[in-house]
Design a protein around this motif. Structure first.
Motif: not given
Length: 312
Positions: A156-158, A165-167, A171-172, A175-177
């Motif tokens: 999802v981040q990649k 999208q803003d880095p 990575r939200q 971070d949550y996971v």
């Protein structure tokens, strides 16, 4: 059907063109399997749960319930995510069985697309089987889920970063996971260079992601040899595989054959049987009747398919 072969030659079944009758028969057996699966997989109704207190599912729920807070709530949420992910991958697999049914009926007939769709069916089923494997303890199940969840968060981040999208925003989810897994007391496992390779819960561990090739060899029915390799050439568009379609067309595009349809159908049927076994074992529901019906239907289909494909 002509069963008289020249001496020294062997019968090569289904190396014939795809006829409309053959395609209809293949699509019909897939629809029948879906119907049987839909009926069998209604195992999570409250009535079914109440009757199977000794199932792995119930035992694991009780094991989590016995934990103190806040660990009980955190691992309870992770266990709930397990049900959601395994259910979703199973539903996606059955949706691709439905897509395969329609694909087989195309005119002109399909060439390699049936194997690609069958591959998606198998991979979706193997995700569910990997998570619902009734033979493993709770902590290994949680470790498997942690690895898959963490891997998906990285994807999802990649993807978000690839779309500009803003880095920090991208990575939200990661971070949550990572935070949720820390609260569940999941222990990260690293290799010597320090790369994350999986998670542990207590003495049980699992890698970051499922190895589909190994899982297919382990979990798919024994009557279906090497199903992953059977579909990989077509799914990856490899010339060694797809050139056969060109040869069959004799220079005019690509042409499919009944053997490809049979391979795709058998992989799809084997996949459905695999997920039935995993769900039944995990939720403690006797699904032997559904599996018996599937075996009976599969055997009858094979005889009908041979008769149709090799009719005089």
């Amino acid at each position: 059907m002509n069963d008289v072969m020249p001496e020294g030659e062997t019968v090569r079944l289904f190396t014939v063109p795809i006829t409309e009758e053959f395609a209809n028969e293949a699509a019909a057996i897939l629809e029948r399997y879906r119907e049987l699966a839909d009926d069998a997989l209604r195992v999570k109704d409250p009535e079914a749960f109440d009757k199977n207190a000794n199932s792995p599912f119930h035992k694991e729920a009780a094991e989590i319930e016995a934990l103190g807070e806040p660990l009980r709530s955190e691992r309870g949420s992770l266990h709930g995510l397990l049900l959601e992910i395994a259910d979703t991958t199973k539903d996606n697999a059955l949706d691709h069985v439905r897509a395969l049914e329609h694909d087989l009926l195309m005119q002109p007939p399909p060439v390699w697309s049936p194997l690609t769709l069958a591959r998606v069916v198998m991979e979706g089923v193997l995700f569910s089987e990997y998570l619902f494997d009734p033979a493993i303890p709770l902590n290994r199940r949680l470790a498997r889920l942690a690895g898959i969840w963490r891997t998906d968060a990285t994807y999802v981040q990649k993807q978000a970063e690839a779309h500009g999208q803003d880095p920090a925003e991208a990575r939200q989810m990661l971070d949550y996971v990572e935070d949720a897994l820390r609260k569940c007391q999941a222990v990260e496992r690293h290799n010597k260079p320090g790369k994350l390779i999986g998670y542990s819960f207590g003495s049980e561990s699992a890698p970051l992601d499922i190895n589909i090739t190994e899982r297919a060899a382990k979990a798919m029915p024994s009557w279906l040899p090497a199903p992953y390799r059977l579909t990989s050439g077509a799914a990856h568009n490899r010339p060694w595989m797809i050139n056969r379609g060109k040869d069959l067309a004799e220079g005019d595009g690509l042409a499919g054959e009944a053997a490809t349809v049979m391979a795709a159908v058998m992989v799809a049927m084997g996949s459905v049987e695999t997920v039935i076994r995993a769900f039944g074992g995990y939720f403690g529901v006797d699904l032997s009747e559904a599996l018996r019906q599937m075996e009976e239907e599969r055997t009858a289909f094979l005889y009908r398919a041979i008769a149709i494909a090799h009719a005089d």
